[in-house]
Design a protein around this motif. Structure first.
Motif, short mmCIF file in Angstrom:
data_model
loop_
_atom_site.label_atom_id
_atom_site.label_comp_id
_atom_site.label_asym_id
_atom_site.label_seq_id
_atom_site.Cartn_x
_atom_site.Cartn_y
_atom_site.Cartn_z
N ALA A 52 6.48 -1.47 46.10
CA ALA A 52 6.47 -2.91 46.45
C ALA A 52 7.70 -3.26 47.29
O ALA A 52 7.58 -3.96 48.31
N ARG A 53 8.84 -2.73 46.89
CA ARG A 53 10.08 -2.97 47.68
C ARG A 53 9.91 -2.43 49.09
O ARG A 53 10.25 -3.07 50.07
N ARG A 54 9.38 -1.27 49.18
CA ARG A 54 9.18 -0.65 50.50
C ARG A 54 8.26 -1.50 51.38
O ARG A 54 8.48 -1.62 52.58
N LEU A 55 7.24 -2.06 50.78
CA LEU A 55 6.27 -2.86 51.53
C LEU A 55 6.71 -4.32 51.68
O LEU A 55 6.00 -5.11 52.31
N ALA A 56 7.84 -4.64 51.06
CA ALA A 56 8.37 -6.01 51.09
C ALA A 56 7.36 -7.01 50.55
O ALA A 56 7.11 -8.07 51.14
N ILE A 57 6.74 -6.65 49.43
CA ILE A 57 5.82 -7.55 48.74
C ILE A 57 6.23 -7.60 47.27
O ILE A 57 7.02 -6.77 46.81
N SER A 58 5.69 -8.56 46.55
CA SER A 58 6.03 -8.66 45.13
C SER A 58 5.27 -7.57 44.35
O SER A 58 4.26 -7.03 44.83
N VAL A 59 5.76 -7.30 43.15
CA VAL A 59 5.08 -6.34 42.29
C VAL A 59 3.66 -6.84 41.99
O VAL A 59 2.71 -6.06 41.97
N THR A 97 1.66 6.99 54.03
CA THR A 97 2.39 5.87 54.64
C THR A 97 3.55 5.37 53.76
O THR A 97 4.30 4.50 54.18
N ILE A 98 3.66 5.93 52.57
CA ILE A 98 4.79 5.55 51.69
C ILE A 98 5.56 6.81 51.29
O ILE A 98 6.10 6.89 50.19
N TYR A 99 5.59 7.77 52.17
CA TYR A 99 6.03 9.14 51.82
C TYR A 99 7.33 9.18 51.00
O TYR A 99 7.39 9.85 49.97
N GLU A 100 8.34 8.47 51.43
CA GLU A 100 9.63 8.55 50.72
C GLU A 100 9.55 7.96 49.32
O GLU A 100 10.39 8.28 48.47
N ASP A 101 8.57 7.12 49.08
CA ASP A 101 8.42 6.49 47.76
C ASP A 101 7.14 6.91 47.07
O ASP A 101 6.66 6.23 46.17
N ARG A 102 6.57 8.03 47.48
CA ARG A 102 5.32 8.48 46.86
C ARG A 102 5.59 8.81 45.38
O ARG A 102 6.70 9.23 45.04
N PRO A 103 4.57 8.64 44.56
CA PRO A 103 4.74 8.87 43.12
C PRO A 103 5.11 10.32 42.79
O PRO A 103 4.87 11.23 43.58
N ARG A 104 5.64 10.50 41.59
CA ARG A 104 6.07 11.84 41.16
C ARG A 104 4.91 12.83 41.19
O ARG A 104 5.09 14.00 41.50
N GLN A 105 3.73 12.33 40.86
CA GLN A 105 2.54 13.19 40.88
C GLN A 105 2.36 13.83 42.25
O GLN A 105 1.98 15.00 42.36
N CYS A 106 2.64 13.06 43.30
CA CYS A 106 2.48 13.58 44.66
C CYS A 106 3.66 14.48 45.04
O CYS A 106 3.48 15.47 45.75
#
Ligand code: SF4
Ligand code: SF4
Length: 152
Positions: A52-59, A97-106
């Motif tokens: 959400a921070r990365r996309l500049a939107i709320s949770v 598109t969120i590579y640096e913040d991709r989930p641990r699973q990824c």
């Protein structure tokens, strides 16, 4: 000196797992592991907040647009009309598109318990992931570190 995972000590005490000499892996960026069938990309509250921070939107907006609940857990949505692409897979470049913040699973794929538990399981992983079994050897300590991050 960094700590070695406790599970590595245990494995070494028994002569090491079958992949003690490491496994080859080098991602080809094909994107195949992010598409192709309905599935789950589990996300924690921290991971949702980071995206959400990365996309500049709320949770709240992040959860409404990109996350669905499955029982008590949450997963990124996938898109049926796009061959079940993960919602964060770029349809054109096939990159995340969120590579640096991709989930641990990824981050830990393909070094999941289910993928390395036997040589046969790893062979199957190599069939579905073109980067597995290719490229430089990932050493045991790195494999064990990734295995310890998520239980998959
Ligand atoms: S399937 Fe394998 S090679 Fe292709 S993007 Fe995923 S990890 Fe990389
Ligand atoms: S978050 Fe990124 S790496 Fe993970 S499945 Fe989606 S597109 Fe693939």
């Amino acid at each position: 000196m960094p700590k070695t995972p406790a599970r590595l000590d245990a494995a070494q005490a028994n002569g090491g797992p079958w992949y003690r000499d490491g496994l080859r892996f080098e991602c080809t960026q094909c994107g195949d592991c992010c598409t192709g069938a309905p599935g789950y990309v589990w996300v924690t509250a921290e991971e949702i907040a980071a995206i959400a921070r990365r996309l500049a939107i709320s949770v709240e907006e992040m959860e409404r647009r990109y996350v669905r609940k499955v029982g008590t857990r949450k997963t990124l949505i996938d898109i049926a009309e796009r061959n079940w692409d993960c919602v964060f897979l770029d349809a054109t470049t096939r990159g995340c598109t969120i590579y640096e913040d991709r989930p641990r699973q990824c981050r830990t794929w393909p070094f999941w318990e289910s993928n390395v538990k036997t040589p046969e399981a790893w062979r199957h992983t190599c069939e579905v992931c073109p980067g597995s079994g290719k490229g430089n050897v990932v050493p045991l300590v790195e494999i064990e570190t990734r295995l310890s991050v998520v239980k998959m």
